[in-house]
Design an enzyme around this catalytic site. Structure first.
Site, PDB file in Angstrom:
ATOM      1  N   VAL A   1      11.389  -6.709   9.609  1.00 51.50           N
ATOM      2  CA  VAL A   1      12.529  -5.852   9.749  1.00 51.50           C
ATOM      3  C   VAL A   1      12.279  -4.690  10.856  1.00 51.50           C
ATOM      4  O   VAL A   1      11.413  -4.298  11.031  1.00 51.50           O
ATOM      5  CB  VAL A   1      12.957  -5.151   8.275  1.00 51.50           C
ATOM      6  CG1 VAL A   1      14.230  -4.287   8.541  1.00 51.50           C
ATOM      7  CG2 VAL A   1      12.973  -6.005   7.376  1.00 51.50           C
TER       8      VAL A   1
ATOM      9  N   SER B   1       6.980  -0.084  10.019  1.00 51.48           N
ATOM     10  CA  SER B   1       5.474  -0.054   9.680  1.00 51.48           C
ATOM     11  C   SER B   1       5.320   1.229   8.940  1.00 51.48           C
ATOM     12  O   SER B   1       5.949   2.389   9.229  1.00 51.48           O
ATOM     13  CB  SER B   1       4.771  -0.203  10.777  1.00 51.48           C
ATOM     14  OG  SER B   1       3.474   0.264  10.567  1.00 51.48           O
ATOM     15  N   SER B   2       4.612   1.388   7.980  1.00 57.14           N
ATOM     16  CA  SER B   2       4.218   2.738   7.300  1.00 57.14           C
ATOM     17  C   SER B   2       3.689   3.643   8.117  1.00 57.14           C
ATOM     18  O   SER B   2       3.654   4.879   8.105  1.00 57.14           O
ATOM     19  CB  SER B   2       3.206   2.313   6.177  1.00 57.14           C
ATOM     20  OG  SER B   2       4.003   1.426   5.304  1.00 57.14           O
TER      21      SER B   2
ATOM     22  N   HIS C   1       9.381  -3.093   3.337  1.00 58.25           N
ATOM     23  CA  HIS C   1       9.117  -3.333   1.969  1.00 58.25           C
ATOM     24  C   HIS C   1      10.296  -3.613   0.911  1.00 58.25           C
ATOM     25  O   HIS C   1      10.072  -4.397   0.128  1.00 58.25           O
ATOM     26  CB  HIS C   1       8.063  -2.078   1.273  1.00 58.25           C
ATOM     27  CG  HIS C   1       6.935  -1.729   1.998  1.00 58.25           C
ATOM     28  ND1 HIS C   1       6.829  -0.527   2.761  1.00 58.25           N
ATOM     29  CD2 HIS C   1       5.837  -2.339   1.946  1.00 58.25           C
ATOM     30  CE1 HIS C   1       5.674  -0.538   3.215  1.00 58.25           C
ATOM     31  NE2 HIS C   1       4.764  -1.372   2.708  1.00 58.25           N
TER      32      HIS C   1
ATOM     33  N   MET D   1       0.768  -1.005  -0.115  1.00 58.03           N
ATOM     34  CA  MET D   1      -0.016  -0.065  -0.075  1.00 58.03           C
ATOM     35  C   MET D   1       0.882   1.214  -0.050  1.00 58.03           C
ATOM     36  O   MET D   1       0.375   2.404   0.384  1.00 58.03           O
ATOM     37  CB  MET D   1      -1.042  -0.063   1.164  1.00 58.03           C
ATOM     38  CG  MET D   1      -2.024  -1.017   1.073  1.00 58.03           C
ATOM     39  SD  MET D   1      -3.431  -0.855   2.238  1.00 58.03           S
ATOM     40  CE  MET D   1      -2.737  -0.742   3.710  1.00 58.03           C
TER      41      MET D   1
ATOM     42  N   GLN E   1      -2.377 -12.026   8.507  1.00 57.28           N
ATOM     43  CA  GLN E   1      -2.595 -11.645   7.075  1.00 57.28           C
ATOM     44  C   GLN E   1      -1.742 -12.959   6.273  1.00 57.28           C
ATOM     45  O   GLN E   1      -2.338 -13.269   5.334  1.00 57.28           O
ATOM     46  CB  GLN E   1      -2.110 -10.225   6.545  1.00 57.28           C
ATOM     47  CG  GLN E   1      -2.123 -10.066   5.177  1.00 57.28           C
ATOM     48  CD  GLN E   1      -1.759  -8.417   4.810  1.00 57.28           C
ATOM     49  OE1 GLN E   1      -2.712  -7.717   5.040  1.00 57.28           O
ATOM     50  NE2 GLN E   1      -0.532  -8.233   4.463  1.00 57.28           N
TER      51      GLN E   1
ATOM     52  N   HIS F   1       9.023   1.255   3.269  1.00 53.47           N
ATOM     53  CA  HIS F   1       9.977   1.290   4.449  1.00 53.47           C
ATOM     54  C   HIS F   1      11.002   0.200   4.378  1.00 53.47           C
ATOM     55  O   HIS F   1      10.627  -0.503   3.432  1.00 53.47           O
ATOM     56  CB  HIS F   1       9.420   1.388   5.942  1.00 53.47           C
ATOM     57  CG  HIS F   1       8.450   0.294   6.133  1.00 53.47           C
ATOM     58  ND1 HIS F   1       8.975  -1.010   6.109  1.00 53.47           N
ATOM     59  CD2 HIS F   1       7.199   0.143   6.135  1.00 53.47           C
ATOM     60  CE1 HIS F   1       7.896  -1.818   6.470  1.00 53.47           C
ATOM     61  NE2 HIS F   1       6.745  -0.885   6.592  1.00 53.47           N
TER      62      HIS F   1
ATOM     63  N   GLY G   1       5.055  -9.774   4.280  1.00 54.52           N
ATOM     64  CA  GLY G   1       6.028  -9.694   5.521  1.00 54.52           C
ATOM     65  C   GLY G   1       5.358 -10.500   6.611  1.00 54.52           C
ATOM     66  O   GLY G   1       4.203 -10.477   7.045  1.00 54.52           O
TER      67      GLY G   1
HETATM   68  O1  PAF Z   1      -0.079  -5.630   3.888  1.00 53.32           O
HETATM   69  C1  PAF Z   1      -0.585  -4.825   3.014  1.00 53.32           C
HETATM   70  O2  PAF Z   1       0.061  -3.707   2.915  1.00 53.32           O
HETATM   71  C2  PAF Z   1      -1.917  -4.767   2.519  1.00 53.32           C
HETATM   72  O3  PAF Z   1      -2.823  -5.373   3.242  1.00 53.32           O
HETATM   73  C3  PAF Z   1      -1.942  -5.536   1.198  1.00 53.32           C
HETATM   74  C4  PAF Z   1      -1.314  -7.022   1.209  1.00 53.32           C
HETATM   75  C5  PAF Z   1      -1.136  -4.983   0.037  1.00 53.32           C
HETATM   76  C6  PAF Z   1      -3.301  -5.475   0.527  1.00 53.32           C
HETATM   77  O4  PAF Z   1      -4.036  -4.488   0.067  1.00 53.32           O
END
Ligand code: PAF
Length: 294
Positions: free
Chosen positions: A177, A186-187, A37, A30, A154, A34, A148
């Site tokens: 990380v 985290s964002s 990602h 999304m 998730q 950081h 992650g």
């Molecule tokens: O983890 C995330 O950034 C979001 O939940 C994802 C997997 C991109 C789905 O929108």
């Protein structure tokens, strides 16, 4: 790196690669990149011929409009970072491309979506995640998709999605990380004030208290959680949840025997953060600061 806005353009760009049998890696994001990602993108780059990073702030998975509005967004910065890492395609569609008028489908997984984040953020959260992730998998057709470990629930749910719907790809879960003081990247961390940022490190300290308790022989979840809770209390943090669960079922454990997942979620100021450690697994020793992984 090429930025792509539409599904048809994406399919055109990938057609030749697919025909040539190239391995396609997808990193769904999304944005607000950081180091967490970037580590997924590096892994994808190492393992794939073609790397696609999707950047879509999915409105369907936000349970609070204020959270969606506050979510950090800087596509130009993200694009520069992805380009530097050798990403081939940044797929950044507008909302109307993902959810066109008349869109009416939801991918719903029961059970493991209903606890922890599902319980605290509401049903719609994971319905939004599974729906958009299923769409991204259909749009890109990756061989491997990278997620992650920080979002452990998730990742577990996405594996279920792939298994239940016979999706022909592998899910690779990459280690969390951490910042120097152990805070999981985290964002949302940029939303913390300096004082909140300092207190937020207590989430990892709480999980470390569980690691220590387990290492010293405690197997009683209530006792392990009591030690962890003390770390949060000292930082003035009241968790939404602090639980020891089975990594397979995400159900609370009566006793920690074998692998377990210690998870915490809490608001620090207005910002909601989550983190987890794997307990009793071969997660290995902690790596050095800033590349600190679990
Ligand atoms: O983890 C995330 O950034 C979001 O939940 C994802 C997997 C991109 C789905 O929108």
């Amino acid at each position: 790196m090429k930025t792509i806005r539409s599904v048809s353009e994406l399919r055109d760009a990938l057609r030749e690669h697919r025909r040539a049998g190239h391995r396609i890696g997808l990193v769904p994001t999304m944005g607000a990149f950081h180091e967490g990602h970037l580590s997924l993108m590096r892994r994808a780059r190492e393992q794939s011929d073609v790397v696609v990073v999707s950047l879509f702030v999915n409105p369907a998975q936000f349970n609070e409009a204020t959270d969606l509005d506050a979510y950090p967004h800087d596509e130009a910065r993200d694009a520069a970072l992805a380009d530097e890492l050798g990403v081939d395609f940044l797929f950044a569609p507008p909302a109307g491309e993902v959810y066109p008028p008349g869109f009416a489908t939801k991918v719903v997984i029961s059970g493991i979506t209903e606890t922890l984040e599902g319980e605290h953020r509401g049903r719609a959260h994971f319905d939004g995640v599974t729906t958009v992730v299923a769409k991204l998998f259909n749009m890109v057709g990756p061989d491997v998709a990278y997620f992650g470990q920080k979002d452990a629930q998730q990742a577990r749910i996405v594996k279920q999605l792939v298994r239940d719907l016979d999706m022909p790809l592998r899910i690779e879960v990459c280690e969390t990380v951490r910042e120097r003081d152990g805070l999981a990247m985290s964002s949302r961390n940029v939303l913390l004030s300096a004082e909140e940022r300092h207190r937020a490190a207590a989430l990892n300290r709480a999980l470390e208290a569980i690691d220590r308790g387990y290492a010293s022989g405690s197997r009683d979840p209530a006792e392990l959680i009591r030690q962890a809770r003390a770390e949060l209390e000292a930082a003035g943090i009241e968790p939404d949840y602090l639980e020891l669960v089975s990594p397979a079922t995400l159900a609370p454990l009566a006793e920690v025997n074998g692998e377990a997942l210690a998870l915490v979620a809490a608001r620090v100021g207005k910002t909601r953060l989550i983190d987890n450690h794997r307990i009793g697994s071969d997660a290995g020793p902690r790596a050095p600061a800033t590349q600190h992984r679990h």
